[in-house]
Write a protein that holds these residues in place. Structure first.
Motif, PDB file in Angstrom:
ATOM      1  N   PHE A 121      41.799 103.642  63.813  1.00 36.11           N
ATOM      2  CA  PHE A 121      41.437 102.266  63.495  1.00 36.11           C
ATOM      3  C   PHE A 121      41.406 102.032  61.991  1.00 36.11           C
ATOM      4  CE2 PHE A 121      40.025 101.801  67.903  1.00 36.11           C
ATOM      5  CZ  PHE A 121      40.400 100.499  68.153  1.00 36.11           C
ATOM      6  N   GLN A 125      43.702  99.373  60.106  1.00 39.20           N
ATOM      7  CA  GLN A 125      43.076  98.367  59.247  1.00 39.20           C
ATOM      8  C   GLN A 125      43.690  98.373  57.858  1.00 39.20           C
ATOM      9  OE1 GLN A 125      38.950  98.991  57.994  1.00 39.20           O
ATOM     10  NE2 GLN A 125      38.492  96.892  58.575  1.00 39.20           N
ATOM     11  N   ASN A 201      40.958  93.431  66.993  1.00 37.34           N
ATOM     12  CA  ASN A 201      40.540  94.827  66.883  1.00 37.34           C
ATOM     13  C   ASN A 201      39.249  95.034  66.088  1.00 37.34           C
ATOM     14  OD1 ASN A 201      42.898  96.750  67.944  1.00 37.34           O
ATOM     15  ND2 ASN A 201      43.862  94.985  66.972  1.00 37.34           N
ATOM     16  N   TYR A 202      38.868  94.056  65.217  1.00 40.86           N
ATOM     17  CA  TYR A 202      37.759  94.332  64.300  1.00 40.86           C
ATOM     18  C   TYR A 202      36.690  93.244  64.258  1.00 40.86           C
ATOM     19  CZ  TYR A 202      41.143  97.752  62.665  1.00 40.86           C
ATOM     20  OH  TYR A 202      42.044  98.780  62.621  1.00 40.86           O
ATOM     21  N   THR A 203      36.964  92.043  64.713  1.00 37.02           N
ATOM     22  CA  THR A 203      35.965  90.967  64.606  1.00 37.02           C
ATOM     23  C   THR A 203      35.702  90.276  65.940  1.00 37.02           C
ATOM     24  OG1 THR A 203      37.627  89.308  64.007  1.00 37.02           O
ATOM     25  CG2 THR A 203      36.615  90.546  62.197  1.00 37.02           C
TER      26      THR A 203
END
Length: 706
Positions: A121, A125, A201-203
């Motif tokens: 990840f 990112q 994927n992140y928020t």
């Protein structure tokens, strides 16, 4: 700063070949104009040109149109190459994101699986951030290239018309449909795809948070945070000391000059306090504008690499705040308790602070942001010689408007000069006991910023030329400042220093006229803010349906949250009421101490001006209402160069944190101990015990004398 210099300063490292060669284009224009002037004789102008209504003389070989076309072709080639690379990388990232989402680990070691997932990840990112930053950089490059080519084309058209009387320039292509400009939509699509992948994927699907995290790639470094934290912590401790000193009872027998000394020195301290407050306001303004991606350095023609920004503005303001508060604390201590650190008499504290301010202003290169100071001084010089000199720029307009909010500061400078030149600082005189010279010069100082702005409006009226649609607006704007000038003159001639409505029946004709002018000026300025400077209200177009009883609405093209505009409209009205008092050379509230009333009015006006700045710059960024830019489009602002250092080693972080925390703790303990003993009465200034206690404190290295 001219566009050529701004373009050079805005270049991103590694992207130098992607930018337009603006200098080459300007050289081509000069060469062709020189060639035209050499072959255009007086006979040609008078006899030949009238006969050539359609056919114009051929352009010289290798002239500006040829150079222009070559530059457009080069930029298109560079753009296509970079777009091909970005699209290929986007496909690879999409495949990698799908692979990570579908990967299932067979290992039973949960910790090892989590470690592998975290590494994947983080790598994804990092790839998303790099690709997104390339998209933003490419968009900024395309915007700057379009602006540069448009400026060069307009400059060529203008110069050729002056040279040969309006020649047709149809050979210069229209660049609006060129790939490097029309292809920006493709860049938008890719950046939106990157935001969508990042959000998934992140928020947790939050697109706004994903966009904010992708755009603001760097945070304030730990060193900047620790330094600013230390300075603000020290400021808080000194501020607590000042509050305690202000609440300390003073013996009028032992210290008879305390009240007069504080009253006489208040304007001297405001000389540094008001610019310091505006520096804090500018730090907040630059932060908000950057947060909403408003390219204010481009609009104000500021070098993006030397502009202070939020980080450096806040650090500089924190340091100057600590110096100012420390000096004022020493002054209060000397006047209210008789405690004089290092044996300095109270009269030296204000002048010491002034010496520090003068040094900060004239400090040589390499100190106190020399390039930013030089930029400001050049702007002030252009403002002071208006309507002469170069044409008025947006930054000149903006700084002159800020100066109108600093009328109290300018009067304080005049007072401070007279305070020290006349020798009043070395006596027990209060402000009321000083020479009447200040009461003559104060109106002139107050009127200066309004005079400068009126002259700028007159210059813009002249530059617009006959028949230009903006000429009436420039005259109306000049009338706004003329109203303020007349109000200042009336207040000075009638010596109107307060608004006591309980005695309104005793007001004479002059004071009534002055009050009416204040009301008219306030309404005039408020309406101008809403309709012109902010463009907050727009007419409803016929395409939106039948016209309503009120055919106006809130501006549709907005950046800030909608409630913020309503708050600004209401609070600006109250702020303008305080502004009306700043244009009164000696204005105070009836029954309120002059130092308190004047300082309060000045603070409220500066805060109003800071709020005004947010909407003024936003409106200029979106619609170019005052036509300060020849090209409406504004390049996007990049967030990679934020003047922020990277975080250091974790061990060093801990050591730095302990050192800074320890220093703040020691300072706090010293202040608390001094306040405790002073409050308990162990330092009675009338007894011999005070001398023995002071000797003991000197042994601790405090260097203090009670």
């Amino acid at each position: 700063m001219k566009f050529g210099k701004f373009l050079l300063a805005s270049r991103v490292k590694g992207w130098e070949t992607f930018y337009v060669e603006y200098k080459t284009l300007t050289k081509a224009i000069k060469a062709e104009i020189k060639n035209r002037e050499r072959h255009t004789t007086e006979f040609y102008r008078e006899e030949v040109l009238p006969l050539l209504e359609e056919e114009r003389p051929p352009l010289a070989e290798g002239g500006f149109p040829a150079v222009f076309q070559l530059e457009v072709n080069r930029l298109n080639t560079k753009f296509n190459e970079k777009m091909q690379d970005i699209e290929e990388r986007k496909k690879l990232i999409q495949q990698e994101a799908a692979r990570i989402a579908n990967t299932k680990f067979a290992s039973a070691d949960i910790e090892n699986v989590k470690r592998l997932q975290t590494a994947q990840f983080k790598a994804l990112q990092h790839s998303l951030r790099e690709l997104y930053q390339e998209c933003m950089t490419l968009k900024q490059v395309c915007d700057l290239n379009f602006t540069g080519l448009s400026k060069a084309k307009k400059k060529y058209t203008k110069r050729m018309k002056q040279c040969i009387g309006g020649a047709s320039l149809s050979k210069i292509p229209d660049i609006a449909n060129e790939p490097f400009h029309a292809g920006i939509d493709r860049v938008h699509e890719i950046s939106e795809d990157v935001e969508r992948i990042f959000a998934d994927n992140y928020t947790n699907g939050d697109m706004k948070t994903a966009q904010r995290r992708l755009r603001h790639l760097q945070r304030v470094g730990l060193r900047s945070k620790m330094l600013m934290g230390f300075l603000l912590g020290a400021c808080l401790e000194v501020f607590i000391t000042i509050i305690w000193l202000l609440n300390t009872d003073t013996d009028p027998v032992r210290w008879p000059d305390c009240a007069k000394a504080l009253d006489a020195a208040a304007p001297v301290y405001r000389v540094l306090f008001l610019p310091l407050l505006w520096l804090w306001c500018w730090a907040g303004i630059s932060y908000v504008l950057s947060f909403y991606s408003i390219n204010y350095p481009y609009i104000m023609a500021i070098n993006p690499y030397t502009e202070l920004g939020f980080d450096r503005s806040a650090k500089l303001a924190s340091f100057v705040t600590l110096v100012t508060l420390s000096d004022f604390a020493g002054f209060l201590s000397a006047t209210r308790t008789g405690y004089e650190p290092l044996g300095f008499p109270y009269r030296l504290y204000p002048i010491g602070l002034l010496i520090f301010a003068v040094f900060a202003i004239v400090a040589p290169k390499g100190n106190f942001n020399f390039k930013s100071r030089r930029y400001l001084f050049k702007a002030l010089l252009r403002i002071s010689i208006a309507p002469f000199g170069s044409e008025v720029r947006f930054v000149d307009n903006y700084i002159a408007d800020v100066l109108t909010s600093l009328a109290v500061f300018l009067r304080d400078i005049d007072y401070t000069v007279q305070y020290y030149v006349s020798g009043a600082y070395n006596s027990t005189k209060s402000r009321d006991d000083m020479s009447d010279n200040f009461w003559v010069s104060a109106p002139l100082i107050t009127a200066l910023p309004y005079w400068w702005r009126m002259q700028q409006c007159i210059r813009r009226f002249y530059d617009a030329g006959p028949g230009h649609p903006t000429r009436p607006a420039h005259l109306l704007n000049a009338g706004k400042y003329l109203t303020s000038l007349v109000a200042i003159c009336l207040a000075s001639l009638g010596d109107y220093t307060s608004l006591d409505f309980s005695q309104i029946s005793t007001w004479g004709t002059g004071k009534i006229a002055w009050f009416i002018l204040l009301c008219v000026g306030t309404i005039y300025a408020y309406a101008w803010d809403i309709f012109m400077d902010w463009g907050l209200v727009e007419r409803i177009p016929p395409s939106d349906g039948p016209r309503k009883w009120f055919p106006y609405r809130l501006r549709q093209n907005r950046i800030y949250p909608t409630p913020f505009y309503g708050w600004c409209a209401v609070s600006n009205l109250f702020g303008r009421l305080f502004w009306a008092l700043t244009i009164t050379p000696h204005g105070v509230f009836a029954g309120v101490p002059r130092g308190v009333s004047t300082t309060s009015v000045a603070v409220v006006e500066l805060l109003r001006r800071a709020q005004w700045s947010l909407l003024r710059v936003e409106n200029e960024y979106l619609s170019n209402p005052s036509n300060y830019r020849s090209v409406k489009d504004v390049p996007m602002i990049l967030h990679t160069e934020m003047y922020m250092e990277e975080a250091s080693d974790p061990k060093k972080r801990s050591i730095t944190a302990y050192i800074v925390g320890g220093i703040n703790t020691v300072l706090t303990i010293i202040i608390v101990v001094v306040i405790y003993f002073k409050t308990m009465g162990d330092y009675d200034l009338s007894s011999g015990e005070a001398a023995r206690n002071a000797t003991a404190l000197e042994g601790l290295g405090a260097g203090l004398r009670w």
